[in-house]
Motif scaffolding. Structure first.
Motif, PDB file in Angstrom:
ATOM      1  N   PRO A  20       9.973  35.803 -14.434  1.00 57.29           N
ATOM      2  CA  PRO A  20      10.569  35.536 -13.124  1.00 57.29           C
ATOM      3  C   PRO A  20      11.908  34.812 -13.294  1.00 57.29           C
ATOM      4  O   PRO A  20      11.970  33.809 -14.010  1.00 57.29           O
ATOM      5  N   PRO A  21      12.987  35.317 -12.690  1.00 60.29           N
ATOM      6  CA  PRO A  21      14.319  34.763 -12.966  1.00 60.29           C
ATOM      7  C   PRO A  21      14.463  33.284 -12.615  1.00 60.29           C
ATOM      8  O   PRO A  21      15.241  32.570 -13.253  1.00 60.29           O
ATOM      9  N   GLU A  22      13.699  32.814 -11.637  1.00 59.49           N
ATOM     10  CA  GLU A  22      13.900  31.425 -11.191  1.00 59.49           C
ATOM     11  C   GLU A  22      13.573  30.392 -12.267  1.00 59.49           C
ATOM     12  O   GLU A  22      14.009  29.248 -12.194  1.00 59.49           O
ATOM     13  N   PHE A  23      12.814  30.788 -13.284  1.00 57.48           N
ATOM     14  CA  PHE A  23      12.445  29.807 -14.309  1.00 57.48           C
ATOM     15  C   PHE A  23      13.375  29.834 -15.526  1.00 57.48           C
ATOM     16  O   PHE A  23      13.280  28.969 -16.405  1.00 57.48           O
ATOM     17  N   GLY A  24      14.239  30.860 -15.602  1.00 53.93           N
ATOM     18  CA  GLY A  24      15.201  30.920 -16.699  1.00 53.93           C
ATOM     19  C   GLY A  24      14.561  30.986 -18.082  1.00 53.93           C
ATOM     20  O   GLY A  24      15.113  30.466 -19.047  1.00 53.93           O
ATOM     21  N   GLU A  25      13.386  31.625 -18.186  1.00 58.38           N
ATOM     22  CA  GLU A  25      12.672  31.647 -19.472  1.00 58.38           C
ATOM     23  C   GLU A  25      13.085  32.813 -20.367  1.00 58.38           C
ATOM     24  O   GLU A  25      12.847  32.777 -21.570  1.00 58.38           O
ATOM     25  N   ALA A  26      13.658  33.864 -19.768  1.00 58.00           N
ATOM     26  CA  ALA A  26      13.994  35.053 -20.570  1.00 58.00           C
ATOM     27  C   ALA A  26      15.137  34.742 -21.538  1.00 58.00           C
ATOM     28  O   ALA A  26      16.038  33.977 -21.212  1.00 58.00           O
ATOM     29  N   TRP A  27      15.057  35.310 -22.718  1.00 59.43           N
ATOM     30  CA  TRP A  27      16.137  35.191 -23.696  1.00 59.43           C
ATOM     31  C   TRP A  27      17.055  36.400 -23.555  1.00 59.43           C
ATOM     32  O   TRP A  27      16.622  37.478 -23.123  1.00 59.43           O
ATOM     33  N   ASN A  28      18.319  36.234 -23.974  1.00 60.23           N
ATOM     34  CA  ASN A  28      19.194  37.402 -24.002  1.00 60.23           C
ATOM     35  C   ASN A  28      19.107  38.085 -25.378  1.00 60.23           C
ATOM     36  O   ASN A  28      18.473  37.568 -26.310  1.00 60.23           O
ATOM     37  N   ARG A  29      19.743  39.241 -25.462  1.00 56.09           N
ATOM     38  CA  ARG A  29      19.630  40.048 -26.676  1.00 56.09           C
ATOM     39  C   ARG A  29      20.122  39.292 -27.913  1.00 56.09           C
ATOM     40  O   ARG A  29      19.546  39.366 -28.996  1.00 56.09           O
ATOM     41  N   ARG A  30      21.195  38.569 -27.736  1.00 51.95           N
ATOM     42  CA  ARG A  30      21.769  37.816 -28.851  1.00 51.95           C
ATOM     43  C   ARG A  30      20.774  36.760 -29.373  1.00 51.95           C
ATOM     44  O   ARG A  30      20.607  36.586 -30.581  1.00 51.95           O
ATOM     45  N   GLN A  31      20.134  36.071 -28.439  1.00 53.89           N
ATOM     46  CA  GLN A  31      19.164  35.048 -28.844  1.00 53.89           C
ATOM     47  C   GLN A  31      18.003  35.671 -29.611  1.00 53.89           C
ATOM     48  O   GLN A  31      17.541  35.118 -30.610  1.00 53.89           O
ATOM     49  N   VAL A  32      17.560  36.841 -29.130  1.00 53.98           N
ATOM     50  CA  VAL A  32      16.441  37.513 -29.808  1.00 53.98           C
ATOM     51  C   VAL A  32      16.851  37.968 -31.200  1.00 53.98           C
ATOM     52  O   VAL A  32      16.163  37.689 -32.195  1.00 53.98           O
ATOM     53  N   SER A  33      17.998  38.647 -31.287  1.00 50.76           N
ATOM     54  CA  SER A  33      18.364  39.182 -32.612  1.00 50.76           C
ATOM     55  C   SER A  33      18.731  38.058 -33.572  1.00 50.76           C
ATOM     56  O   SER A  33      18.397  38.125 -34.758  1.00 50.76           O
ATOM     57  N   ASP A  34      19.362  36.990 -33.087  1.00 49.21           N
ATOM     58  CA  ASP A  34      19.660  35.866 -33.976  1.00 49.21           C
ATOM     59  C   ASP A  34      18.372  35.233 -34.496  1.00 49.21           C
ATOM     60  O   ASP A  34      18.248  34.915 -35.686  1.00 49.21           O
ATOM     61  N   ALA A  35      17.406  35.044 -33.591  1.00 50.23           N
ATOM     62  CA  ALA A  35      16.145  34.420 -34.020  1.00 50.23           C
ATOM     63  C   ALA A  35      15.462  35.278 -35.075  1.00 50.23           C
ATOM     64  O   ALA A  35      14.941  34.769 -36.080  1.00 50.23           O
ATOM     65  N   LEU A  36      15.479  36.604 -34.845  1.00 51.39           N
ATOM     66  CA  LEU A  36      14.759  37.484 -35.773  1.00 51.39           C
ATOM     67  C   LEU A  36      15.488  37.642 -37.102  1.00 51.39           C
ATOM     68  O   LEU A  36      14.909  38.143 -38.068  1.00 51.39           O
ATOM     69  N   CYS A  37      16.741  37.218 -37.157  1.00 46.87           N
ATOM     70  CA  CYS A  37      17.434  37.210 -38.460  1.00 46.87           C
ATOM     71  C   CYS A  37      16.959  36.051 -39.334  1.00 46.87           C
ATOM     72  O   CYS A  37      17.153  36.055 -40.547  1.00 46.87           O
ATOM     73  N   LEU A  38      16.373  35.046 -38.690  1.00 43.70           N
ATOM     74  CA  LEU A  38      15.844  33.927 -39.461  1.00 43.70           C
ATOM     75  C   LEU A  38      14.547  34.401 -40.104  1.00 43.70           C
ATOM     76  O   LEU A  38      13.738  35.044 -39.463  1.00 43.70           O
ATOM     77  N   GLY A  39      14.354  34.064 -41.321  1.00 41.35           N
ATOM     78  CA  GLY A  39      13.182  34.578 -42.037  1.00 41.35           C
ATOM     79  C   GLY A  39      11.866  34.131 -41.460  1.00 41.35           C
ATOM     80  O   GLY A  39      10.839  34.763 -41.689  1.00 41.35           O
ATOM     81  N   ASN A  40      11.849  33.055 -40.665  1.00 40.58           N
ATOM     82  CA  ASN A  40      10.553  32.515 -40.227  1.00 40.58           C
ATOM     83  C   ASN A  40      10.132  32.982 -38.834  1.00 40.58           C
ATOM     84  O   ASN A  40       9.131  32.522 -38.313  1.00 40.58           O
TER      85      ASN A  40
END
Ligand SMILES: CC(C)(COP(=O)(O)OP(=O)(O)OC[C@H]1O[C@@H](n2cnc3c(N)ncnc32)[C@H](O)[C@@H]1OP(=O)(O)O)[C@@H](O)C(=O)NCCC(=O)NCCS
Length: 157
Positions: A20-40
């Motif tokens: 739900p947009p009101e909670f601002g919990e969704a990540w953007n594409r950059r946040q997802v791909s950056d996180a997944l570049c981290l080995g952990n």
């Protein structure tokens, strides 16, 4: 865990519908791909039939993302797309996350959620218990404050 671009597309398709947009919990594409570049960090996807076989159906019903540090793993994001809810897919995906964490040698998984998120019922059903509370930690788009609840599930390997 490096994700192929197709899988990031799949995650983002669910992400954009699920939170739900009101909670601002969704990540953007950059946040997802950056996180997944981290080995952990790792992720899991679920197809509408409950399997991991996304090629057969072509659709993605949900995903999780998590981050491990030593023997503890945090569930960062967990979502099922609205059109696939209340069919048991949340149960299946959460069970898969927990089992894979345990198989991977984790001693504990944990998460943080906003108070009164229906997901709390699902987490409780899988044995999570509350370990912390941060009063008014989240602020919604209309300025309301919501408590953050920390939960954990420990394994006795
Ligand atoms: C929480 C979420 C993942 C549940 O997915 P789901 O596929 O609908 O879950 P299931 O069908 O497996 O249901 C699991 C249980 O959760 C509870 N539950 C799920 N949605 C609920 C709701 N809207 N109201 C009350 N309980 C709910 C129920 O106990 C349900 O079991 P039941 O159907 O046997 O009663 C989904 O609603 C979602 O993606 N929400 C938005 C994203 C989010 O908030 N993620 C969690 C961040 S902490």
């Amino acid at each position: 865990m490096i994700a192929p671009p197709d899988d990031i597309d799949r995650i983002m398709t669910v992400m954009e519908q699920a939170f739900p947009p009101e909670f601002g919990e969704a990540w953007n594409r950059r946040q997802v791909s950056d996180a997944l570049c981290l080995g952990n960090c790792r992720y899991g996807l679920i197809a509408p039939d409950g399997t991991e076989d996304l090629l057969t159906s072509g659709e993605t019903a949900g995903f999780f993302m998590s981050r491990a540090v030593l023997d503890e793993e945090e569930l960062l994001l967990f979502a099922i797309a609205p059109q696939y809810r209340r069919m048991g897919l949340g149960h299946v995906l959460l069970k898969r996350f927990i089992q894979s964490a345990q198989d991977g040698g984790m001693s504990r998984v944990f998460l943080e959620m906003r108070r009164d998120n229906p997901a709390g019922v699902l987490y409780a059903a899988h044995g999570f218990r509350q370990i912390g509370l941060r009063p008014g930690y989240y602020r919604t788009s209309n300025g309301a404050r919501i408590d953050a609840i920390s939960q954990e599930l420990t394994f006795h390997n």
